[in-house]
Scaffold this motif. Sequence first.
Motif, short mmCIF file in Angstrom:
data_model
loop_
_atom_site.label_atom_id
_atom_site.label_comp_id
_atom_site.label_asym_id
_atom_site.label_seq_id
_atom_site.Cartn_x
_atom_site.Cartn_y
_atom_site.Cartn_z
N PHE A 1 12.31 25.46 -50.92
CA PHE A 1 11.33 24.37 -50.85
C PHE A 1 10.13 24.83 -50.03
O PHE A 1 10.26 25.60 -49.10
CB PHE A 1 11.94 23.11 -50.25
CG PHE A 1 12.89 22.43 -51.18
CD1 PHE A 1 12.44 21.47 -52.06
CD2 PHE A 1 14.23 22.78 -51.21
CE1 PHE A 1 13.31 20.85 -52.94
CE2 PHE A 1 15.11 22.18 -52.08
CZ PHE A 1 14.65 21.21 -52.96
N VAL A 2 8.97 24.32 -50.40
CA VAL A 2 7.72 24.65 -49.71
C VAL A 2 7.10 23.35 -49.24
O VAL A 2 6.87 22.43 -50.05
CB VAL A 2 6.75 25.40 -50.66
CG1 VAL A 2 5.42 25.67 -49.96
CG2 VAL A 2 7.39 26.69 -51.16
N GLU A 3 6.83 23.29 -47.95
CA GLU A 3 6.23 22.07 -47.40
C GLU A 3 4.87 21.82 -48.04
O GLU A 3 4.07 22.74 -48.20
CB GLU A 3 6.11 22.19 -45.88
CG GLU A 3 7.46 22.14 -45.21
CD GLU A 3 7.40 22.23 -43.70
OE1 GLU A 3 7.64 21.20 -43.05
OE2 GLU A 3 7.11 23.33 -43.20
N GLY A 4 4.65 20.58 -48.44
CA GLY A 4 3.41 20.20 -49.08
C GLY A 4 3.37 20.48 -50.58
O GLY A 4 2.40 20.13 -51.24
N GLN A 5 4.42 21.13 -51.10
CA GLN A 5 4.48 21.41 -52.54
C GLN A 5 5.75 20.84 -53.17
O GLN A 5 5.70 20.24 -54.23
CB GLN A 5 4.42 22.91 -52.79
CG GLN A 5 3.10 23.53 -52.41
CD GLN A 5 3.09 25.03 -52.65
OE1 GLN A 5 3.91 25.57 -53.38
NE2 GLN A 5 2.17 25.71 -52.00
N SER A 6 6.88 21.07 -52.52
CA SER A 6 8.15 20.54 -53.04
C SER A 6 8.95 19.84 -51.94
O SER A 6 10.00 19.27 -52.22
CB SER A 6 8.98 21.66 -53.67
OG SER A 6 9.17 22.73 -52.76
N LEU A 7 8.46 19.90 -50.72
CA LEU A 7 9.07 19.21 -49.59
C LEU A 7 7.98 18.44 -48.85
O LEU A 7 7.01 19.03 -48.38
CB LEU A 7 9.75 20.20 -48.65
CG LEU A 7 10.32 19.63 -47.35
CD1 LEU A 7 11.42 18.60 -47.63
CD2 LEU A 7 10.85 20.74 -46.46
N PHE A 8 8.15 17.14 -48.80
CA PHE A 8 7.17 16.27 -48.14
C PHE A 8 7.86 15.46 -47.06
O PHE A 8 9.03 15.10 -47.20
CB PHE A 8 6.53 15.32 -49.17
CG PHE A 8 5.73 16.04 -50.21
CD1 PHE A 8 4.38 16.23 -50.04
CD2 PHE A 8 6.35 16.55 -51.35
CE1 PHE A 8 3.63 16.91 -51.00
CE2 PHE A 8 5.62 17.23 -52.31
CZ PHE A 8 4.26 17.41 -52.14
N ARG B 1 1.15 6.09 -48.24
CA ARG B 1 0.54 5.99 -49.57
C ARG B 1 0.02 7.34 -50.03
O ARG B 1 0.20 7.73 -51.19
CB ARG B 1 -0.58 4.96 -49.57
CG ARG B 1 -1.16 4.71 -50.96
CD ARG B 1 -2.21 3.60 -50.99
NE ARG B 1 -1.66 2.35 -50.49
CZ ARG B 1 -2.03 1.75 -49.36
NH1 ARG B 1 -2.96 2.27 -48.61
NH2 ARG B 1 -1.49 0.61 -48.99
N LYS B 2 -0.65 8.09 -49.15
CA LYS B 2 -1.18 9.40 -49.52
C LYS B 2 -0.06 10.36 -49.91
O LYS B 2 -0.20 11.11 -50.87
CB LYS B 2 -2.01 9.98 -48.38
CG LYS B 2 -3.36 9.34 -48.23
CD LYS B 2 -4.14 9.97 -47.10
CE LYS B 2 -5.49 9.28 -46.95
NZ LYS B 2 -6.28 9.86 -45.86
N THR B 3 1.04 10.31 -49.19
CA THR B 3 2.17 11.17 -49.53
C THR B 3 2.74 10.78 -50.88
O THR B 3 3.01 11.64 -51.72
CB THR B 3 3.26 11.08 -48.43
OG1 THR B 3 2.69 11.51 -47.19
CG2 THR B 3 4.45 11.95 -48.77
N ALA B 4 2.90 9.49 -51.11
CA ALA B 4 3.41 9.02 -52.40
C ALA B 4 2.48 9.44 -53.54
O ALA B 4 2.95 9.86 -54.60
CB ALA B 4 3.58 7.51 -52.37
N GLU B 5 1.18 9.38 -53.32
CA GLU B 5 0.22 9.77 -54.35
C GLU B 5 0.28 11.27 -54.63
O GLU B 5 0.18 11.70 -55.78
CB GLU B 5 -1.19 9.35 -53.95
CG GLU B 5 -1.39 7.84 -54.02
CD GLU B 5 -2.69 7.37 -53.39
OE1 GLU B 5 -3.45 8.19 -52.82
OE2 GLU B 5 -2.95 6.15 -53.46
N ARG B 6 0.46 12.07 -53.58
CA ARG B 6 0.58 13.53 -53.76
C ARG B 6 1.82 13.86 -54.59
O ARG B 6 1.77 14.70 -55.48
CB ARG B 6 0.64 14.23 -52.41
CG ARG B 6 -0.70 14.22 -51.69
CD ARG B 6 -0.63 14.89 -50.34
NE ARG B 6 -0.34 16.31 -50.51
CZ ARG B 6 0.15 17.08 -49.55
NH1 ARG B 6 0.43 16.57 -48.36
NH2 ARG B 6 0.38 18.35 -49.77
N ILE B 7 2.92 13.18 -54.30
CA ILE B 7 4.14 13.41 -55.06
C ILE B 7 3.98 12.93 -56.49
O ILE B 7 4.35 13.64 -57.44
CB ILE B 7 5.35 12.74 -54.37
CG1 ILE B 7 5.64 13.45 -53.03
CG2 ILE B 7 6.58 12.77 -55.27
CD1 ILE B 7 6.63 12.73 -52.16
#
Length: 88
Positions: free
Chosen positions: A55-62, A78-84
């Motif tokens: 896993f890569v933080e900010g790509q597959s791990l939030f 909300r920003k994290t949910a939108e990125r995912i």
Amino acid sequence: PKFEGTLVPGLRRPDFLFADPAGEPIIWEHLGMLVRDDYRRSWELKRDWYLKNGFVEGQSLFTTEDDAKGGLDSTLIRKTAERIRALL
């Protein structure tokens, strides 16, 4: 949800587990008690396990976390949910 390690054995239960269009997992962990030493140490071990499993933080791990008073910043959530969501 459950996630079984593919590179480093073990089973983890992330807060949220998604799959991108290729079927690759995306994990979102909410860190609610980082002010507690035992919780923080446990998270550090879990984070290390995720990284060792590719896993890569900010790509597959939030991650998101509570503030020092236990509150949430809904804008950051909300920003994290939108990125995912953009990855799904």
